[in-house]
Design an enzyme around this catalytic site. Sequence first.
Site, PDB file in Angstrom:
ATOM      1  N   TRP A 138      -7.416   1.293 -10.307  1.00 45.53           N
ATOM      2  CA  TRP A 138      -6.069   1.992  -9.446  1.00 45.53           C
ATOM      3  C   TRP A 138      -7.017   1.379  -8.122  1.00 45.53           C
ATOM      4  CZ3 TRP A 138      -1.742   3.760  -7.479  1.00 45.53           C
ATOM      5  CH2 TRP A 138      -2.088   4.311  -6.212  1.00 45.53           C
ATOM      6  N   TRP A 139      -8.407   1.551  -8.299  1.00 49.66           N
ATOM      7  CA  TRP A 139      -9.588   1.314  -6.988  1.00 49.66           C
ATOM      8  C   TRP A 139      -9.116   0.192  -6.566  1.00 49.66           C
ATOM      9  CZ3 TRP A 139     -14.363   4.681  -7.960  1.00 49.66           C
ATOM     10  CH2 TRP A 139     -14.356   5.941  -7.314  1.00 49.66           C
ATOM     11  N   TYR A 148       0.767  -1.324   0.280  1.00 49.69           N
ATOM     12  CA  TYR A 148      -0.022  -0.005  -0.052  1.00 49.69           C
ATOM     13  C   TYR A 148       0.870   0.963   0.098  1.00 49.69           C
ATOM     14  CZ  TYR A 148      -3.781   2.932   0.910  1.00 49.69           C
ATOM     15  OH  TYR A 148      -5.148   3.840   0.674  1.00 49.69           O
ATOM     16  N   TYR A 184      -5.778  16.502  -0.662  1.00 45.15           N
ATOM     17  CA  TYR A 184      -6.023  15.360  -0.222  1.00 45.15           C
ATOM     18  C   TYR A 184      -4.162  14.762   0.552  1.00 45.15           C
ATOM     19  CZ  TYR A 184      -7.883  10.680  -1.680  1.00 45.15           C
ATOM     20  OH  TYR A 184      -8.124   9.064  -0.340  1.00 45.15           O
ATOM     21  N   HIS A 240       1.788   4.584  -3.263  1.00 43.50           N
ATOM     22  CA  HIS A 240       1.015   5.654  -2.533  1.00 43.50           C
ATOM     23  C   HIS A 240       2.247   6.060  -2.717  1.00 43.50           C
ATOM     24  CE1 HIS A 240      -2.622   4.105  -1.384  1.00 43.50           C
ATOM     25  NE2 HIS A 240      -3.044   5.554  -1.821  1.00 43.50           N
TER      26      HIS A 240
END
Length: 107
Positions: free
Chosen positions: A77-78, A18, A41, A22
């Site tokens: 991506w999701w 993860y 964000y 990112h």
Amino acid sequence: MKRYGSLIGLRLETLDEYKKYHAAVWPEVLATIQACNIRNYSIFLKDGLLFGYFEYHGSDYKADMRKMAADKRTQEWWAVMMPMQQPLDTRKEGEWWAEMEEVFHTD
């Protein structure tokens, strides 16, 4: 501008993956976030929970979220991110990340 906070669990066995994703978010995903009027964000991690924060600068949040959801690269991506995440049992119907209520802010 409206501030949004949301919360979701992270499957700890995916923590390194993860973070790796990112550290190098796909440029098309970042462009879609920008095009959907999201600014500032951030995602924070603590004890297996991810806290997301962003500022929305548009005039039609629901339309912008539909636009984001329709973007093919964002969908890809999701598809990578979702198996790493563990939604909260207390989230509202239809939510993946549980939206949070802002109870205090100061500039």
